[in-house]
Design an enzyme around this catalytic site. Structure first.
Site, PDB file in Angstrom:
ATOM      1  N   CYS A 113     -11.021   2.923   0.916  1.00 48.45           N
ATOM      2  CA  CYS A 113      -9.565   3.121   0.984  1.00 48.45           C
ATOM      3  C   CYS A 113      -9.125   2.392   2.238  1.00 48.45           C
ATOM      4  O   CYS A 113      -9.777   2.513   3.289  1.00 48.45           O
ATOM      5  CB  CYS A 113      -9.246   4.616   1.082  1.00 48.45           C
ATOM      6  SG  CYS A 113      -7.528   4.963   1.558  1.00 48.45           S
ATOM      7  N   CYS A 170      -4.611  -1.938  -1.490  1.00 47.51           N
ATOM      8  CA  CYS A 170      -4.836  -0.526  -1.806  1.00 47.51           C
ATOM      9  C   CYS A 170      -5.880  -0.462  -2.918  1.00 47.51           C
ATOM     10  O   CYS A 170      -5.675  -1.038  -3.996  1.00 47.51           O
ATOM     11  CB  CYS A 170      -3.508   0.072  -2.260  1.00 47.51           C
ATOM     12  SG  CYS A 170      -3.640   1.748  -2.875  1.00 47.51           S
ATOM     13  N   GLU A 181      -1.409   9.191   7.983  1.00 49.89           N
ATOM     14  CA  GLU A 181       0.027   8.860   7.967  1.00 49.89           C
ATOM     15  C   GLU A 181       0.787   9.628   9.049  1.00 49.89           C
ATOM     16  O   GLU A 181       1.734   9.126   9.630  1.00 49.89           O
ATOM     17  CB  GLU A 181       0.639   9.171   6.589  1.00 49.89           C
ATOM     18  CG  GLU A 181       0.242   8.187   5.499  1.00 49.89           C
ATOM     19  CD  GLU A 181       0.781   6.783   5.729  1.00 49.89           C
ATOM     20  OE1 GLU A 181       1.915   6.633   6.215  1.00 49.89           O
ATOM     21  OE2 GLU A 181       0.042   5.819   5.438  1.00 49.89           O
ATOM     22  N   HIS A 236      -6.882   2.903   4.252  1.00 49.28           N
ATOM     23  CA  HIS A 236      -6.528   3.760   5.390  1.00 49.28           C
ATOM     24  C   HIS A 236      -7.755   4.090   6.256  1.00 49.28           C
ATOM     25  O   HIS A 236      -7.612   4.383   7.442  1.00 49.28           O
ATOM     26  CB  HIS A 236      -5.950   5.103   4.908  1.00 49.28           C
ATOM     27  CG  HIS A 236      -4.515   5.064   4.510  1.00 49.28           C
ATOM     28  ND1 HIS A 236      -4.070   4.467   3.349  1.00 49.28           N
ATOM     29  CD2 HIS A 236      -3.404   5.567   5.124  1.00 49.28           C
ATOM     30  CE1 HIS A 236      -2.759   4.614   3.261  1.00 49.28           C
ATOM     31  NE2 HIS A 236      -2.328   5.278   4.326  1.00 49.28           N
ATOM     32  N   ASP A 255       0.888  -1.176   0.000  1.00 49.07           N
ATOM     33  CA  ASP A 255       0.000   0.000   0.000  1.00 49.07           C
ATOM     34  C   ASP A 255       0.923   1.222   0.000  1.00 49.07           C
ATOM     35  O   ASP A 255       2.143   1.087   0.141  1.00 49.07           O
ATOM     36  CB  ASP A 255      -0.899  -0.014   1.250  1.00 49.07           C
ATOM     37  CG  ASP A 255      -1.818   1.187   1.316  1.00 49.07           C
ATOM     38  OD1 ASP A 255      -2.417   1.532   0.276  1.00 49.07           O
ATOM     39  OD2 ASP A 255      -1.936   1.821   2.383  1.00 49.07           O
ATOM     40  N   SER A 256       0.331   2.388  -0.091  1.00 47.52           N
ATOM     41  CA  SER A 256       1.132   3.612  -0.067  1.00 47.52           C
ATOM     42  C   SER A 256       1.681   3.909   1.330  1.00 47.52           C
ATOM     43  O   SER A 256       2.570   4.745   1.471  1.00 47.52           O
ATOM     44  CB  SER A 256       0.277   4.790  -0.516  1.00 47.52           C
ATOM     45  OG  SER A 256      -0.795   4.955   0.397  1.00 47.52           O
TER      46      SER A 256
HETATM   47  N1  DGL Z   1      -4.794   3.007   1.073  1.00 50.63           N
HETATM   48  C1  DGL Z   1      -4.937   3.300  -0.282  1.00 50.63           C
HETATM   49  C2  DGL Z   1      -6.252   2.932  -0.892  1.00 50.63           C
HETATM   50  O1  DGL Z   1      -6.860   1.989  -0.437  1.00 50.63           O
HETATM   51  C3  DGL Z   1      -4.219   4.471  -0.887  1.00 50.63           C
HETATM   52  C4  DGL Z   1      -4.322   5.764  -0.212  1.00 50.63           C
HETATM   53  C5  DGL Z   1      -3.460   6.798  -0.852  1.00 50.63           C
HETATM   54  O2  DGL Z   1      -2.245   6.645  -0.843  1.00 50.63           O
HETATM   55  O3  DGL Z   1      -4.023   7.773  -1.380  1.00 50.63           O
HETATM   56  O4  DGL Z   1      -6.688   3.518  -1.859  1.00 50.63           O
END
Ligand code: DGL
Length: 265
Positions: A189, A76, A157, A191, A12-13
Site C-alpha cells: 500500500c 494506489c 492520514e 501509504h 490515491d485515496s
Molecule cells: N494507498 C492505497 C493503496 O496503495 C490505498 C489505501 C486506502 O485508501 O485504503 O492501496
C-alpha cells in the site's frame, strides 16, 4: 505527445500516493504533475470493488477533461487492483501505470524464503493479487505471511504515525513475521512507506522493505520518451484534495508543491 511538457495525473485515496510522486520527482523533468488525494472517499481499502472502480473512473475523467494528461499513474495498489483493466480498455492511447505489491522483487531479495506482505484488506482479497502470487511463487520454496492492515491508512492520514496506537497495531501484525524469520516485507500500500521506520524498529532493523515508487518512475520515463518526451526542464506539482488533508504531513513527504482548487466530485 499532446503537450509540450509531459502532463501526468497521479491519484490515491490520500497521502500515500505522494510516496510515488516523490520517486517521480527524482526521475522525471519537464513535466506538470497533477495529484489527486481523494480524502473524501478514503480509505479505499475498506470499500467495495464497485466503489473503488467508480472513484478511479471519476478521477481519470477529471484529469483528462481538466488537464489533458498524457500519462496516468494509479498510485494506489487498491485502485490498481479493481480499476486498471477498465481504465486501459477505456483509454488505450493514454500511458497508464498501476501500482502492484512488489512480490517479484521480494522473491529475488529474500534469503530465508519467508516474505511478509502488508496491504489493504481489498488488495489482499482482490483477484489481481491472488493471481500475481500464484504465478510468481509457483514451484518456489517460499512462505508468504500476508497481513491486512485495517485502520492503518486512517492513522497515517491523521498524522498519527509515531503514536502508541499505530505502534501497537504494527506490533500485533508483525509479530508472526518476526517469529517466523521473515527477512523481506512487501509494502503493498503506498501509504505504508510512511511508517517504514516503525516497521524497521519493530523488526529490529533486520529487514528489507520493498516499495515500488522508483520502478514506476523509471517505467514512466521509458514510456514517455517513447512518445517524444524530452526529459529536461522544470517540474511542477499541483495537489488537489477532495476533502480535508493533513498539510503538515504533505510537507514532511514532499517539499515543493502548489495547491490547486479542490477538485469537485
Ligand atoms: N494507498 C492505497 C493503496 O496503495 C490505498 C489505501 C486506502 O485508501 O485504503 O492501496
Amino acid at each position: 505527445m499532446k503537450n509540450e511538457k509531459l502532463k501526468i495525473g497521479v491519484f490515491d485515496s490520500g497521502l500515500g500516493g505522494l510516496t510515488v510522486v516523490k520517486a517521480l520527482t527524482g526521475v522525471i523533468q519537464n513535466a506538470d504533475i497533477f495529484y489527486v488525494a481523494d480524502t473524501k472517499n478514503a480509505p479505499y481499502g475498506e470499500k467495495t470493488p464497485e466503489q473503488i472502480l467508480q472513484y478511479s473512473l471519476d478521477i481519470t475523467q477529471y484529469f483528462i477533461e481538466t488537464h489533458q494528461i498524457d500519462a496516468l499513474i494509479v498510485a494506489c495498489n487498491t485502485a490498481t487492483s479493481f480499476a486498471i483493466k477498465k481504465l486501459r480498455a477505456l483509454y488505450p492511447n493514454l500511458i497508464i501505470i498501476g501500482t502492484e505489491p512488489g512480490v517479484k522483487p521480494a522473491l529475488e531479495k529474500t534469503k530465508t524464503g519467508k516474505i511478509g506482505v502488508l496491504a489493504t484488506p481489498a488488495t489482499l482479497q482482490g483477484e489481481k493479487y491472488q493471481t500475481l502470487v500464484k504465478q510468481l511463487s509457483k514451484g518456489k520454496n517460499v512462505v508468504l505471511y500476508e497481513q491486512a492492515c485495517p485502520g492503518l491508512v486512517e492513522q497515517i492520514e491523521r498524522g498519527a504515525i509515531a503514536c502508541d496506537t499505530t505502534k501497537t497495531l504494527l506490533n500485533t501484525w508483525l509479530s508472526p513475521m518476526k517469529k517466523n524469520n521473515v527477512d523481506t516485507i512487501v509494502l503493498g500500500c503506498t501509504h505504508y512507506p510512511l511508517v517504514a521506520s516503525i516497521i524497521e524498529s519493530i523488526m529490529d532493523g533486520d529487514i528489507t522493505l520493498i516499495e515500488t515508487g522508483s520502478a514506476i518512475a523509471n517505467r514512466l520515463l521509458a514510456l514517455s520518451q517513447n512518445i517524444g518526451h524530452q526529459n529536461e526542464g522544470d517540474l511542477s506539482l499541483f495537489i488537489h484534495h477532495t476533502d480535508t488533508i493533513n498539510k503538515e504531513s504533505i510537507d514532511s513527504i514532499i517539499a515543493d508543491y502548489n495547491f490547486l482548487k479542490s477538485m469537485s466530485t
